[in-house]
Scaffold this active site. Sequence first.
Site, PDB file in Angstrom:
ATOM      1  N   GLU A  22       0.828  -1.214   0.000  1.00 51.55           N
ATOM      2  CA  GLU A  22       0.000   0.000   0.000  1.00 51.55           C
ATOM      3  C   GLU A  22       0.852   1.249   0.000  1.00 51.55           C
ATOM      4  O   GLU A  22       2.044   1.207   0.295  1.00 51.55           O
ATOM      5  CB  GLU A  22      -0.932   0.015   1.205  1.00 51.55           C
ATOM      6  CG  GLU A  22      -0.285  -0.387   2.524  1.00 51.55           C
ATOM      7  CD  GLU A  22       0.849   0.491   2.994  1.00 51.55           C
ATOM      8  OE1 GLU A  22       0.733   1.732   2.838  1.00 51.55           O
ATOM      9  OE2 GLU A  22       1.847  -0.018   3.522  1.00 51.55           O
ATOM     10  N   GLU A  37       4.555  -0.630   1.224  1.00 51.64           N
ATOM     11  CA  GLU A  37       4.709  -0.826  -0.222  1.00 51.64           C
ATOM     12  C   GLU A  37       4.634  -2.290  -0.639  1.00 51.64           C
ATOM     13  O   GLU A  37       4.680  -2.597  -1.808  1.00 51.64           O
ATOM     14  CB  GLU A  37       6.050  -0.275  -0.743  1.00 51.64           C
ATOM     15  CG  GLU A  37       6.268   1.194  -0.563  1.00 51.64           C
ATOM     16  CD  GLU A  37       7.599   1.642  -1.159  1.00 51.64           C
ATOM     17  OE1 GLU A  37       8.297   0.823  -1.810  1.00 51.64           O
ATOM     18  OE2 GLU A  37       7.956   2.819  -0.978  1.00 51.64           O
TER      19      GLU A  37
END
Length: 374
Positions: A179, A324
């Site tokens: 994310e 991420e």
Amino acid sequence: MTRGELFERTVASIRPPDEAASADALRLLDAKTKPPGSLGRLEELACRVAGIRSEVPPRPLVPAIVVAAADHGVAARNVSAYPREVTAQMLANFTSGGAAVCVLAREARAKLVVVDAGVIGGAESAGARTEIVDGVRGTDDLTLGPAMSRSTAIGAIERGIALAGELAGGGVEIVGLGEMGIGNTTAASALTAALLAADVERVCGRGTGLDDEGLARKIDAVRRGLTVNGLPSPDAVPADVLAAVGGLEIAFLVGVCLGAAARRLAILLDGFITSAAGLIAAAMQRLSAASMIAATRSPEPGHALVLEALGLEPLIDLGLRLGEGTGAALALPVVRLAVAILNEIGTFNATAACGGAARRAGRHQARDAYLGRS
């Protein structure tokens, strides 16, 4: 199909892990040229993967990493060490291949899917998959009311479900979650506090590097968000909690979790935010948690609470706090190794057969001694 139908059908279709497949994997492991259980959690992981996939995997699982990005209205409360514009900058970095997860995904030989789930200015980033619901780019400030409507949250979930189905149809067997979104640790903290009825101070950490004043602002924002939205509440359903204090990228990843569980894909949770998405998915359908594997443990205090609630122990603990999907990418080789021991370590019977009848008895004696048998 009207909005909400795919969500309801997917939740209803999720089944428990295949205990017979897990048992087959355990029997296979116990026949290997090693003491039973001597490879510790690697053996547990192999059996878990077999149960998730409903088979003893015949080869390494085909991986993908999904990184969903969106902006958060609560960022206006200075709850991050970085400005909101960094979300769009990082989205461009993902699509250009320059982000940390890009490097790690390449090394892990994983397909990287970058999703714009609601980034302000995200349309400028060519190469991202655009999954905008109701034209919403960025949530509202959760300290003033709901971050989004329930309909938008369900729509984002269904976009994630559809992607999971697409990945499964393309041969993907394990999906890592990642994310990006300035302010999303605040949203994840609020979700965790609401779903677990936890003290706000126990779920809020320094995120991207907040100082003491920044952490105090974050705690205040979470507390305000919970109060204005009437949370935690014993009557609140998970979708309403998500809409009240969640994020668009979190909602999308909830959908990926549910869709992956329904298609028997293994799910690698990354850090705090993706695990919060997993927590919501599990609240919607508890059986989905059986498909989840915790890749790593974040220093964010709320992450430990979420992992405990999901009953998960991370595969690695390297102090990662980037998000991420970097932790998921780093954990993929561990999963690959767990499958490899199922398929590639020899068995004592096969080893003895290769030596011929004259050496078979001796090998069995050596095996029994190795295993500690009298």
